[in-house]
Design a protein around this motif. Structure first.
Motif, short mmCIF file in Angstrom:
data_model
loop_
_atom_site.label_atom_id
_atom_site.label_comp_id
_atom_site.label_asym_id
_atom_site.label_seq_id
_atom_site.Cartn_x
_atom_site.Cartn_y
_atom_site.Cartn_z
N ASP A 26 6.13 0.31 -4.08
CA ASP A 26 5.03 -0.36 -3.39
C ASP A 26 4.68 0.38 -2.10
O ASP A 26 3.50 0.57 -1.79
CB ASP A 26 5.39 -1.81 -3.09
N CYS A 27 5.68 0.78 -1.35
CA CYS A 27 5.43 1.47 -0.08
C CYS A 27 4.76 2.82 -0.31
O CYS A 27 3.80 3.17 0.39
CB CYS A 27 6.73 1.63 0.69
N ALA A 29 2.98 3.68 -2.96
CA ALA A 29 1.62 3.39 -3.44
C ALA A 29 0.70 2.99 -2.29
O ALA A 29 -0.50 3.27 -2.33
CB ALA A 29 1.66 2.27 -4.50
N GLY A 30 1.27 2.38 -1.26
CA GLY A 30 0.50 1.98 -0.09
C GLY A 30 0.29 3.10 0.91
O GLY A 30 -0.28 2.88 1.97
N GLY A 31 0.79 4.30 0.60
CA GLY A 31 0.55 5.45 1.47
C GLY A 31 1.64 5.77 2.47
O GLY A 31 1.46 6.64 3.33
N ALA A 32 2.79 5.11 2.38
CA ALA A 32 3.87 5.37 3.33
C ALA A 32 4.48 6.74 3.09
O ALA A 32 4.80 7.10 1.95
CB ALA A 32 4.94 4.29 3.21
N GLN A 38 3.06 11.41 -4.81
CA GLN A 38 2.58 10.93 -6.11
C GLN A 38 2.58 12.09 -7.12
O GLN A 38 2.38 13.21 -6.73
CB GLN A 38 1.16 10.35 -5.97
N HIS A 99 7.55 -4.31 2.17
CA HIS A 99 6.60 -4.52 1.07
C HIS A 99 5.24 -4.91 1.64
O HIS A 99 5.17 -5.64 2.64
CB HIS A 99 7.13 -5.60 0.13
N ARG A 100 4.18 -4.45 1.02
CA ARG A 100 2.84 -4.76 1.53
C ARG A 100 2.58 -6.25 1.65
O ARG A 100 1.87 -6.69 2.54
CB ARG A 100 1.77 -4.09 0.66
N ARG A 101 3.21 -7.06 0.80
CA ARG A 101 3.01 -8.52 0.88
C ARG A 101 3.62 -9.11 2.15
O ARG A 101 3.30 -10.24 2.53
CB ARG A 101 3.58 -9.21 -0.36
N ARG A 103 3.92 -7.26 5.23
CA ARG A 103 3.60 -6.48 6.43
C ARG A 103 2.91 -7.34 7.48
O ARG A 103 2.24 -8.32 7.17
CB ARG A 103 2.72 -5.30 6.06
N THR A 133 3.74 7.33 10.65
CA THR A 133 2.80 6.23 10.57
C THR A 133 2.50 5.65 11.96
O THR A 133 3.42 5.15 12.62
CB THR A 133 3.38 5.11 9.68
#
Length: 173
Positions: A26-27, A29-32, A38, A99-101, A103, A133
């Motif tokens: 998830d991180c 995929a979120g660009g971390a 990728q 996790h993005r959920r 943040r 970041t």
């Protein structure tokens, strides 16, 4: 967000590999920028967490997780313990993953405070970390970390673009 913080031993880390893989994927995929580009695969994530479990077993790493109200892993951070004879007072903070959920709900700050508390308990007095970041930089400044500087073109973002890294340290009293 109310979370329960927990230190995982090697067996617990291995038992939680699927949830830890979900968090890492998830991180990324979120660009971390956390060491992966990728395409990110479950196999890459599994190798990473299996290696982390091995490092925990060798007493080279402390792995902390934050569980949300449903018991799901919402975040994690690692203390990479310096093992050289002249550096036993130091540790690197690594892989602060939220996790993005979860943040912007204080999970990262809670994990950082717990990492500092654990470091104090085991006699580590200097912590260092690096981040790519800006959002994380703001967290570290709020938590009392000192900026050392920025290194350009240090690593790759998940999309393959170059990024700088910013180095921070904190002396623990």
């Amino acid at each position: 967000m109310s979370v329960v913080l927990q230190q995982l031993d090697a067996d617990a880390t291995r038992a939680h590999v699927p949830a830890l893989c979900d968090l890492l994927m998830d991180c990324v995929a979120g660009g971390a920028s956390v060491g992966f580009v990728q395409p990110m695969s479950v196999a890459k994530a599994q190798r990473f967490w299996e290696g982390a479990a091995d490092a925990v077993e060798r007493d080279e790493t402390v792995l902390l997780v934050a569980r949300d109200g449903d018991g799901r892993i919402a975040g994690t951070v690692q203390l990479m313990l310096a093992t050289k004879e002249n550096q036993l007072h130091r540790a690197d903070v690594s892989k602060l993953l939220v996790h993005r959920r979860a943040r912007r709900l204080g999970v990262g700050a809670q994990l950082m405070r717990e990492a500092e508390a654990v470091a104090r308990r085991i006699g580590r007095t200097v912590l260092v970390l690096d981040t790519a970041t800006p959002e994380a930089e703001r967290l570290y400044v709020r938590e009392g970390w000192s900026l050392c500087g920025t290194i350009p073109d240090y690593a790759l973002m998940p999309d393959g673009s170059m990024c700088a890294t910013t180095i921070f340290y904190k002396r623990l009293s």
